[in-house]
Scaffold this motif. Structure first.
Motif, PDB file in Angstrom:
ATOM      1  N   ASN A   5     -21.676  -3.035 -66.615  1.00 38.28           N
ATOM      2  CA  ASN A   5     -20.520  -2.488 -66.016  1.00 38.28           C
ATOM      3  C   ASN A   5     -20.362  -2.758 -64.626  1.00 38.28           C
ATOM      4  N   ARG A   6     -21.445  -2.452 -63.821  1.00 39.40           N
ATOM      5  CA  ARG A   6     -21.114  -2.289 -62.260  1.00 39.40           C
ATOM      6  C   ARG A   6     -22.785  -2.518 -61.942  1.00 39.40           C
ATOM      7  N   SER A   7     -22.951  -3.256 -60.860  1.00 42.11           N
ATOM      8  CA  SER A   7     -23.990  -3.301 -60.281  1.00 42.11           C
ATOM      9  C   SER A   7     -23.882  -3.511 -58.763  1.00 42.11           C
ATOM     10  N   GLN A  50     -16.147  -7.646 -66.192  1.00 41.20           N
ATOM     11  CA  GLN A  50     -14.630  -7.445 -66.588  1.00 41.20           C
ATOM     12  C   GLN A  50     -14.601  -7.926 -68.013  1.00 41.20           C
ATOM     13  N   PRO A  51     -13.441  -7.287 -68.623  1.00 36.89           N
ATOM     14  CA  PRO A  51     -13.061  -7.258 -70.043  1.00 36.89           C
ATOM     15  C   PRO A  51     -12.645  -8.768 -70.318  1.00 36.89           C
ATOM     16  N   ASP A  90     -14.742 -14.190 -71.972  1.00 35.44           N
ATOM     17  CA  ASP A  90     -15.228 -12.995 -72.317  1.00 35.44           C
ATOM     18  C   ASP A  90     -16.500 -12.551 -71.389  1.00 35.44           C
ATOM     19  N   ASN A  91     -16.639 -13.124 -70.494  1.00 36.32           N
ATOM     20  CA  ASN A  91     -17.909 -13.034 -69.494  1.00 36.32           C
ATOM     21  C   ASN A  91     -17.652 -13.262 -68.207  1.00 36.32           C
ATOM     22  N   ASP A  92     -16.418 -12.972 -67.712  1.00 34.45           N
ATOM     23  CA  ASP A  92     -15.982 -12.965 -66.147  1.00 34.45           C
ATOM     24  C   ASP A  92     -16.584 -11.819 -65.554  1.00 34.45           C
TER      25      ASP A  92
END
Length: 333
Positions: A187-189, A203-204, A209-211
């Motif tokens: 999610n966030r790091s 990001q979604p 699918d992996n931005d």
């Protein structure tokens, strides 16, 4: 008449050895001259010329890639590549389309700082952004990406390597290999470079699918990877609906400046994304209209988006592909 005495063969050999020794001694003297060169030392070591970089904010550097397709002449140097310097360490954001470009990026970093390169961050799966990773292996950094990046690369590795070797040729592609993430972002790091934090967000599905986006808190710089194209026509490899939704959310993010994946090294935000938003909205609305009219995907690929052509570079290379991907997604709404 005086006779001329010729030296014996033994005397001549001794004379030549003395002259050769004196020559070697002369070449070894200080003052810039070099001594005798061994065969191993005589082999030429390739010189890595550093990429050109622009400092867009204190400690934030960007190399602008060419508006082009992969070709031997550019060695895969077609995406924007960045690095951020903190008090203690350096983070690299995308590494280029080949080992050679990664090496040139590393050389550029070393012209600016000798601080350790502790992080190599890839914004997404496309080869022009991560095939230079291998140039940084000896630095032993953490290779960081979206939590779906490793799976995406595993599914495409053979095809990516084969196609890019074909496009670049054996010389430009030599030594290039895939380096997968050693750390993933769910999610966030947050990573700390020393008095400088980078916020990484998965990001979604949008461009892919992996931005992954990266924000430098010290300068307010937002690195968007290929979530932002400027001048280079956007390339859809994920979801057009997801991309438009994400743009609306990202427009609300406060950023002093942004770095696109393709385009100039730096741009104002959110103004920079408006042409891309208009293009994607045009594709979306035209495809929906054609689906409603019962038109085919082939007809759509040949006609949709043509009103946008003059606004973008590489339009003919990617627009039909974008329309086809959007059609395949939107016909199931």
């Amino acid at each position: 008449m005086t006779a001329t005495l010729l030296p014996s063969r033994a005397s001549l050999r001794r004379y030549l050895r003395v002259v050769f020794g004196m020559l070697c001694l002369t070449l070894a003297l200080p003052g810039g001259e070099s001594g005798p060169v061994s065969p191993a030392a005589a082999q030429t070591t390739p010189v890595v010329l550093p990429l050109s970089v622009t400092e867009i904010a204190p400690g934030v550097f960007v190399h602008q890639g060419a508006y082009a397709l992969f070709a031997p002449s550019n060695r895969g140097d077609i995406a924007n590549l960045s690095f951020v310097i903190g008090r203690d360490a350096v983070a690299v954001i995308d590494t280029g389309g080949s080992l050679a470009i990664g090496q040139a990026l590393r050389a550029a970093i070393r012209t600016v700082t000798d601080k350790p390169i502790r992080y190599v961050i890839n914004t997404h799966m496309h080869p022009d952004h991560l095939f230079g990773n291998a140039a940084f292996v000896d630095d032993r950094p953490e290779f960081i990406g979206h939590h779906k990046l490793a799976r995406a690369l595993a599914a495409r590795a053979e095809r990516y390597l084969a196609l890019n070797a074909q496009w670049l040729g054996p010389d430009a592609f030599a030594g290039t290999r895939l380096i997968v993430p050693t750390r993933s972002v769910e999610n966030r790091s947050v990573i700390d470079l020393g008095e400088r934090e980078l916020i990484l967000e998965a990001q979604p599905t949008a461009h892919t699918d992996n931005d992954l986006t990266i924000q430098d808190t010290a300068s307010g710089t937002l690195f968007l990877g290929d979530l932002l194209f400027m001048r280079h026509v956007p390339v859809l490899d994920g979801s057009i609906r997801g991309w438009l939704a994400l743009i609306s959310r990202l427009e609300q993010v406060a950023a002093a400046r942004v770095v696109p994946g393709h385009g100039p090294p730096v741009a104002a935000w959110p103004e920079a994304v408006q042409p891309q938003k208009q293009y994607l909205q045009r594709i979306s609305s035209d495809v929906r209209r054609m689906i409603k009219e019962g038109r085919s995907i082939t007809e759509a690929a040949a006609t949709v988006g043509l009103s946008e052509k003059e606004a973008w570079l590489l339009f003919d290379e990617f627009n039909a592909r974008n329309v086809t991907a959007a059609f395949a997604e939107l016909e199931w709404e």
